[in-house]
Design a protein around this motif. Structure first.
Motif, short mmCIF file in Angstrom:
data_model
loop_
_atom_site.label_atom_id
_atom_site.label_comp_id
_atom_site.label_asym_id
_atom_site.label_seq_id
_atom_site.Cartn_x
_atom_site.Cartn_y
_atom_site.Cartn_z
N GLN A 1 0.84 -1.20 0.00
CA GLN A 1 0.00 0.00 0.00
C GLN A 1 0.87 1.25 0.00
N ASN A 2 0.32 2.32 -0.57
CA ASN A 2 0.99 3.63 -0.58
C ASN A 2 2.40 3.55 -1.17
N LEU A 3 2.52 2.83 -2.26
CA LEU A 3 3.82 2.66 -2.91
C LEU A 3 4.03 3.77 -3.93
N GLU A 4 5.13 4.50 -3.78
CA GLU A 4 5.47 5.57 -4.72
C GLU A 4 6.20 4.97 -5.93
N ILE A 5 5.72 5.27 -7.13
CA ILE A 5 6.30 4.70 -8.35
C ILE A 5 6.74 5.81 -9.29
N ASN A 6 8.00 5.77 -9.68
CA ASN A 6 8.54 6.75 -10.63
C ASN A 6 9.02 6.02 -11.87
N ILE A 7 8.48 6.38 -13.03
CA ILE A 7 8.87 5.77 -14.30
C ILE A 7 9.82 6.72 -15.02
N VAL A 8 11.01 6.22 -15.37
CA VAL A 8 12.04 7.05 -16.01
C VAL A 8 12.42 6.41 -17.34
N ARG A 9 12.54 7.24 -18.37
CA ARG A 9 12.97 6.74 -19.68
C ARG A 9 14.46 7.03 -19.88
N GLY A 10 15.09 6.21 -20.75
CA GLY A 10 16.48 6.47 -21.09
C GLY A 10 17.48 5.88 -20.13
N GLY A 11 17.21 4.65 -19.64
CA GLY A 11 18.16 3.98 -18.76
C GLY A 11 19.36 3.43 -19.51
N ASP A 12 20.36 2.96 -18.76
CA ASP A 12 21.59 2.45 -19.37
C ASP A 12 21.41 1.07 -20.00
N ASP A 13 20.44 0.30 -19.52
CA ASP A 13 20.25 -1.07 -19.99
C ASP A 13 19.23 -1.09 -21.12
N ARG A 14 19.69 -1.29 -22.35
CA ARG A 14 18.81 -1.19 -23.52
C ARG A 14 18.14 -2.51 -23.88
N ARG A 15 18.49 -3.61 -23.18
CA ARG A 15 18.01 -4.93 -23.60
C ARG A 15 16.48 -5.02 -23.57
N ASN A 16 15.96 -5.70 -24.58
CA ASN A 16 14.51 -5.90 -24.69
C ASN A 16 14.28 -7.18 -25.47
N TYR A 17 13.74 -8.18 -24.81
CA TYR A 17 13.54 -9.45 -25.52
C TYR A 17 12.46 -10.29 -24.85
#
Length: 239
Positions: free
Chosen positions: A189-205
């Motif tokens: 409960q009451n979890l703060e979530i921050n979404i950031v773009r442009g991280g160092d890890d580019r992997r996507n699969y």
């Protein structure tokens, strides 16, 4: 079963020379010794990170083109290729390559740099999550399920596994980071979530694990939700 090595992108990036000694030279030595001594079965633990960066609409099976980005995954690809070079000149040793998904779950030597474990720890201790590139896909697998997969290969008929490559995990545990956060949010409960773009890890699969399921009848025991509950309970027992 070759599990040893400097595991993961951060540590191999920090110590590239040592990583080469361990993950390239050291692993090659073990492979040479294994074939020379005609051991019955050799199982090499590789990684799904070998697929690197692929379009979201693709599902990578074992034939999918490899695109290793990190020093860690490049060493794994080198070792895979070296093992497969013995295929036509070896008649004594059965060799199998398992491309592991990203691990999660409680162990005696906990790693909190792994995505699910890391997120649950931050939710428990910091009450907030900072997520980089939340729409990127990865496959995940519980430690016990990895053990079950290795056991299946050990017990399998040689024809099923000899010089075969298997993605090790399950299709239902292909998740984006945002999907993991959604599951974690149900437990805190009451979890703060921050979404950031442009991280160092580019992997996507996203990865296809049908071969493992069809050839060795593997079904996972643990879902991502199971892992989140397990790690949360781990912290509850410490408090």
């Amino acid at each position: 079963v070759i599990l040893a090595g400097l595991v993961g992108d951060p540590i191999t990036k920090k110590y590239p020379e040592f990583a080469g000694q361990v993950n390239d030279e050291g692993v090659k030595n073990i492979i040479d010794i294994s074939f020379k001594n005609k051991i019955k079965k050799l199982i090499f633990i590789s990684t799904c990170s070998n697929y690197g960066l692929i379009p979201n609409v693709h599902l990578a099976d074992e034939q999918y083109e490899l695109n290793p980005i990190s020093l860690y995954s490049k060493s794994k690809v080198n070792a895979e290729n070296y093992i497969m070079s013995f295929k036509d000149k070896n008649k004594n040793t059965s060799a199998t390559i398992l491309r592991f998904a990203t691990a999660f779950g409680v162990s005696n030597r906990m790693r909190f740099d792994l995505t699910v474990n890391h997120f649950v720890k931050d939710a428990e201790k910091e009450k907030k999550l900072t997520i980089y590139d939340g729409d990127t896909w990865r496959p995940y697998c519980h430690l016990q399920d990895f053990s079950n997969i290795i056991e299946k290969v050990i017990l399998a008929n040689e024809k099923q596994v000899n010089f075969q490559i298997f993605n090790a995990g399950s299709n239902q545990n292909n998740y984006t980071k945002n999907m993991i956060v959604d599951e974690i949010s149900k437990c805190f409960q009451n979890l703060e979530i921050n979404i950031v773009r442009g991280g160092d890890d580019r992997r996507n699969y996203r990865v296809d694990f049908s071969k493992l399921k069809n050839n060795l009848n593997f079904e996972p025991t643990f879902s991502i939700k199971d892992g989140i509950d397990e790690i949360k309970n781990f912290f509850n027992k410490l408090n």
